[in-house]
Design a protein around this motif. Structure first.
Motif, PDB file in Angstrom:
ATOM      1  N   ILE A   8       1.101  -1.107  -0.041  1.00 55.71           N
ATOM      2  CA  ILE A   8       0.153   0.080  -0.016  1.00 55.71           C
ATOM      3  C   ILE A   8       0.808   1.190  -0.047  1.00 55.71           C
ATOM      4  N   MET A   9       2.065   1.329   1.059  1.00 52.09           N
ATOM      5  CA  MET A   9       2.654   2.473   1.009  1.00 52.09           C
ATOM      6  C   MET A   9       3.463   2.672  -0.100  1.00 52.09           C
ATOM      7  N   LYS A  10       4.081   1.505  -0.784  1.00 53.42           N
ATOM      8  CA  LYS A  10       4.946   1.714  -1.950  1.00 53.42           C
ATOM      9  C   LYS A  10       4.229   2.325  -3.172  1.00 53.42           C
ATOM     10  N   THR A  11       2.893   1.807  -3.329  1.00 54.04           N
ATOM     11  CA  THR A  11       1.992   2.285  -4.181  1.00 54.04           C
ATOM     12  C   THR A  11       1.560   3.672  -4.161  1.00 54.04           C
ATOM     13  N   TYR A  12       1.252   4.064  -2.945  1.00 54.77           N
ATOM     14  CA  TYR A  12       0.576   5.197  -2.356  1.00 54.77           C
ATOM     15  C   TYR A  12       1.691   6.519  -2.756  1.00 54.77           C
ATOM     16  N   ASP A  13       2.981   6.130  -2.265  1.00 55.59           N
ATOM     17  CA  ASP A  13       4.067   7.051  -2.555  1.00 55.59           C
ATOM     18  C   ASP A  13       4.327   7.105  -3.872  1.00 55.59           C
ATOM     19  N   LEU A  14       4.164   6.289  -4.920  1.00 53.57           N
ATOM     20  CA  LEU A  14       4.274   6.495  -6.359  1.00 53.57           C
ATOM     21  C   LEU A  14       3.135   7.475  -6.759  1.00 53.57           C
ATOM     22  N   LEU A  15       2.117   7.727  -6.194  1.00 49.30           N
ATOM     23  CA  LEU A  15       0.999   8.538  -6.580  1.00 49.30           C
ATOM     24  C   LEU A  15       1.349   9.744  -6.616  1.00 49.30           C
ATOM     25  N   ALA A  16       2.003  10.479  -5.651  1.00 51.83           N
ATOM     26  CA  ALA A  16       2.455  11.802  -5.529  1.00 51.83           C
ATOM     27  C   ALA A  16       3.679  12.000  -4.483  1.00 51.83           C
ATOM     28  N   ASN A  17       4.260  13.000  -4.682  1.00 54.83           N
ATOM     29  CA  ASN A  17       5.531  13.123  -3.570  1.00 54.83           C
ATOM     30  C   ASN A  17       5.060  13.741  -2.413  1.00 54.83           C
ATOM     31  N   ARG A  18       5.230  13.071  -1.351  1.00 53.82           N
ATOM     32  CA  ARG A  18       4.831  13.320  -0.049  1.00 53.82           C
ATOM     33  C   ARG A  18       6.022  13.620   0.848  1.00 53.82           C
ATOM     34  N   THR A  19       5.956  14.338   1.935  1.00 54.29           N
ATOM     35  CA  THR A  19       7.211  14.350   2.967  1.00 54.29           C
ATOM     36  C   THR A  19       7.271  13.161   3.627  1.00 54.29           C
ATOM     37  N   ALA A  20       8.406  12.900   4.258  1.00 60.84           N
ATOM     38  CA  ALA A  20       8.442  11.766   5.140  1.00 60.84           C
ATOM     39  C   ALA A  20       7.401  11.597   6.219  1.00 60.84           C
ATOM     40  N   ALA A  21       7.345  12.853   6.844  1.00 62.47           N
ATOM     41  CA  ALA A  21       6.169  12.936   7.772  1.00 62.47           C
ATOM     42  C   ALA A  21       4.907  12.638   7.529  1.00 62.47           C
ATOM     43  N   ALA A  22       4.284  13.143   6.016  1.00 65.99           N
ATOM     44  CA  ALA A  22       3.115  12.667   5.752  1.00 65.99           C
ATOM     45  C   ALA A  22       2.906  11.334   5.242  1.00 65.99           C
ATOM     46  N   SER A  23       4.138  10.645   4.779  1.00 66.67           N
ATOM     47  CA  SER A  23       4.222   9.152   4.722  1.00 66.67           C
ATOM     48  C   SER A  23       4.134   8.665   5.767  1.00 66.67           C
ATOM     49  N   GLU A  24       4.658   8.741   6.898  1.00 69.84           N
ATOM     50  CA  GLU A  24       4.623   8.050   8.271  1.00 69.84           C
ATOM     51  C   GLU A  24       3.401   8.380   8.820  1.00 69.84           C
ATOM     52  N   GLU A  25       2.696   9.414   8.664  1.00 67.85           N
ATOM     53  CA  GLU A  25       1.294   9.747   9.134  1.00 67.85           C
ATOM     54  C   GLU A  25       0.217   8.823   8.627  1.00 67.85           C
ATOM     55  N   ALA A  26       0.412   8.694   6.953  1.00 69.97           N
ATOM     56  CA  ALA A  26      -0.452   7.920   6.271  1.00 69.97           C
ATOM     57  C   ALA A  26      -0.433   6.382   6.633  1.00 69.97           C
ATOM     58  N   ARG A  27       0.980   5.934   7.009  1.00 75.06           N
ATOM     59  CA  ARG A  27       1.095   4.502   7.261  1.00 75.06           C
ATOM     60  C   ARG A  27       0.568   4.394   8.489  1.00 75.06           C
ATOM     61  N   GLU A  28       0.646   5.047   9.582  1.00 73.25           N
ATOM     62  CA  GLU A  28      -0.010   4.962  10.896  1.00 73.25           C
ATOM     63  C   GLU A  28      -1.664   5.027  10.703  1.00 73.25           C
ATOM     64  N   LYS A  29      -2.273   5.667   9.821  1.00 70.62           N
ATOM     65  CA  LYS A  29      -3.601   5.545   9.706  1.00 70.62           C
ATOM     66  C   LYS A  29      -4.010   4.284   9.128  1.00 70.62           C
ATOM     67  N   VAL A  30      -3.260   3.874   7.803  1.00 67.99           N
ATOM     68  CA  VAL A  30      -3.775   2.603   6.997  1.00 67.99           C
ATOM     69  C   VAL A  30      -3.393   1.293   8.052  1.00 67.99           C
ATOM     70  N   THR A  31      -2.340   1.299   8.842  1.00 68.77           N
ATOM     71  CA  THR A  31      -2.050   0.110   9.630  1.00 68.77           C
ATOM     72  C   THR A  31      -3.113   0.052  10.492  1.00 68.77           C
ATOM     73  N   GLN A  32      -3.758   1.171  11.134  1.00 69.39           N
ATOM     74  CA  GLN A  32      -4.937   1.135  11.954  1.00 69.39           C
ATOM     75  C   GLN A  32      -6.165   0.537  11.152  1.00 69.39           C
ATOM     76  N   TYR A  33      -6.421   0.931  10.131  1.00 74.38           N
ATOM     77  CA  TYR A  33      -7.565   0.612   9.190  1.00 74.38           C
ATOM     78  C   TYR A  33      -7.417  -0.858   8.664  1.00 74.38           C
ATOM     79  N   ILE A  34      -6.077  -1.191   8.490  1.00 80.03           N
ATOM     80  CA  ILE A  34      -6.010  -2.562   7.951  1.00 80.03           C
ATOM     81  C   ILE A  34      -5.993  -3.582   9.272  1.00 80.03           C
ATOM     82  N   ASN A  35      -5.705  -3.032  10.326  1.00 80.77           N
ATOM     83  CA  ASN A  35      -5.682  -3.986  11.501  1.00 80.77           C
ATOM     84  C   ASN A  35      -7.289  -4.431  11.802  1.00 80.77           C
ATOM     85  N   THR A  36      -8.186  -3.141  11.559  1.00 81.65           N
ATOM     86  CA  THR A  36      -9.709  -3.187  11.633  1.00 81.65           C
ATOM     87  C   THR A  36     -10.174  -4.283  10.734  1.00 81.65           C
TER      88      THR A  36
END
Length: 73
Positions: A8-36
């Motif tokens: 997910i994160m590899k593909t999402y990072d290819l869609l647009a350039n994001r800062t490292a902080a934005a990518s880390e925040e996205a990873r945390e959110k998607v991890t919680q969602y996938i856990n659910t």
């Protein structure tokens, strides 16, 4: 689950350039969602990947045509 999150994160990072902080925040959110989803019984890695990408695109507004810049004119 980790394989799906990494994909997910590899593909999402290819869609647009994001800062490292934005990518880390996205990873945390998607991890919680996938856990659910996993706790609800979903085990298919491909389905988890698609759901995770859809979730992140909804969060950043890239699915919404108005937010993406389409006015219909």
């Amino acid at each position: 689950m980790e394989a799906a999150i990494d994909r997910i994160m590899k593909t999402y990072d290819l869609l647009a350039n994001r800062t490292a902080a934005a990518s880390e925040e996205a990873r945390e959110k998607v991890t919680q969602y996938i856990n659910t989803l996993v706790e609800a019984g979903e085990k298919d890695t491909h389905r988890l990947t698609v759901c995770g990408l859809t979730y992140l695109r909804q969060l950043d507004g890239s699915i919404d045509p108005v937010k993406a810049g389409y006015t219909g004119l």
